[in-house]
Design a protein around this motif. Structure first.
Motif: not given
Ligand SMILES: *Cc1c(COP(=O)(O)O)cnc(C)c1O
Length: 390
Positions: A266-268, A270-273, A371-372
């Protein structure tokens, strides 16, 4: 500056930090102090294997010392003989080809699709000769190849399929886990991958036909695995083999990450998106291209890459980001143009996209601890670079 030198420097935002999600060190302590088992095939290896089997639906899973070794084992299991040909993309890591070259096989490279950087399934059939033994698709960036087409070609021509799913953990094609659709699949748990054990990997077998042979190959040519299951009363030398089983400390590390597989994924993603969204205006203005994920595929945020105009622009952008403390990296030098690729393999058909697209591709920092706000910073610097270019 050369990429190798650049990677040795300290960056404010490096390209990769190996995942450490909590629980790894405790598991390793348990392996040492509680289980008193640090060689291979102990409780943690069994737990990882069971986890992988349950979550991927693979017919059988063997934890290995690397994805490269899982692919080397595959070439043995396919009984690759000198002169046998294997069709694969040239845009891949060396191990996909090495596995077959080590057995005297001949890598036959075909071009990639520019949208996914995966093997162009439409070019496979015309590369088949009477010596062709297998097709080895590579799921680049955790985005699945067009597997239905590839599996159909393999079936029609009686060829094996080995999926290089090194980057494919948690990703699917039409709902099926990458690595489980071909006869053989290999995943990697190298420190650069989404889930890690330092060095390590796994071999997936679609059906159990090759399982006994694979176990023997992995355990120095002995039937030790059967012995430990109580199926035979002594273990003996059965066939040729080597040692492809990872130690328990590595498996203990990996298990902690598998326990948090959803969270990591999920984290990855999210960063990709976030990268995708923030870079969309630059893509819409025609300055860069963003990755394509076909509808049938669910990816895993393994790599976020952009494609720039050309090699010169890429070098300038790497330089610009480097000055700002950000490490962005490229790959792969197409195998057919590398010394060993020329010696051992050949390219079938025209290189329309492999060289050109690989020279335009740039990978941006993406790792569990990113981090975002750092993604925002990378994007800000990319935008600043294009402003200076007018
Ligand atoms: C990382 C990688 C490999 C090699 O994995 P190891 O576990 O380091 O052997 C092979 N193929 C591809 C496409 C990879 O990305």
């Amino acid at each position: 500056m050369k990429q190798e030198d650049r990677q040795k420097m300290q960056y404010r935002i490096p390209y990769n930090i190996p995942p450490l999600v909590g629980g790894e060190l405790e598991n390793m302590r348990v392996a040492c102090e509680v289980n008193h088992k640090i060689c291979g095939d102990g409780p943690f290896t069994k737990e990882c294997t069971a986890w992988l089997q349950e979550h991927t639906g693979a017919g059988a899973v063997l934890l290995t010392t690397s994805c490269s070794h899982a692919m080397d084992m595959t070439a043995f299991l396919m009984d690759i003989q000198p002169g046998d040909e294997v069709i694969l993309p040239s845009f891949t890591f060396v191990s996909t080809a090495n596995a077959f070259v080590l057995r005297g096989g001949v890598p036959v490279f075909v071009d990639i699709r520019p949208d996914t950087m995966n093997i162009d399934e439409k070019l496979i059939e015309e590369a088949i000769t009477e010596k062709t033994k297998a097709i080895a698709p590579v799921h680049y960036a955790g985005v699945g190849c067009e597997m239905d087409t590839i599996l159909k070609i393999a079936k029609d021509h009686h060829l094996y399929v080995m999926e290089d799913a090194a980057q494919g953990m948690m990703a699917t094609y039409k709902g099926r886990a990458l690595g489980t659709m071909g006869d053989f699949g290999a995943v990697s748990f190298h420190e650069t991958k989404n889930y890690s054990m330092g060095e390590g990997g796994a071999l997936y077998l679609r059906d159990k036909a090759h399982l006994e042979e694979a176990e023997i190959l992995r355990e120095k040519g002995t039937n030790r695995s059967q012995f430990f299951r109580g199926q035979v009363d002594k273990y003996r030398w059965m066939n040729f083999g080597s040692s492809y089983l990872p130690g328990e400390l590595n498996a203990a590390y990996l298990k902690a990450q598998l326990d948090k597989a959803e969270e990591i994924n999920k984290k990855r993603i999210g960063l990709w998106e976030e990268y995708y969204e923030l870079l969309s205006p630059l893509a819409e203005s025609g300055r860069i291209e963003l990755p394509t994920v076909p509808e049938e595929c669910v990816h895993n945020g393994h790599i976020f890459y952009i494609k720039v105009k050309d090699l010169e622009e890429r070098s300038a952008l790497i330089e610009h980001l480097g000055e700002k403390g950000i490490l962005a990296v490229f790959h792969y030098v197409p195998l057919h143009s590398a010394p060993a690729g020329k010696t051992y393999g050949r390219f079938h058909g025209e290189d329309r996209f492999t060289t050109k697209e690989s020279e335009r591709l740039l990978r941006l920092p993406l790792y569990y601890a990113l981090s975002p706000a750092e993604v925002e910073e990378v994007v800000k610097e990319i935008n600043a670079f294009y402003k200076t270019r007018g």
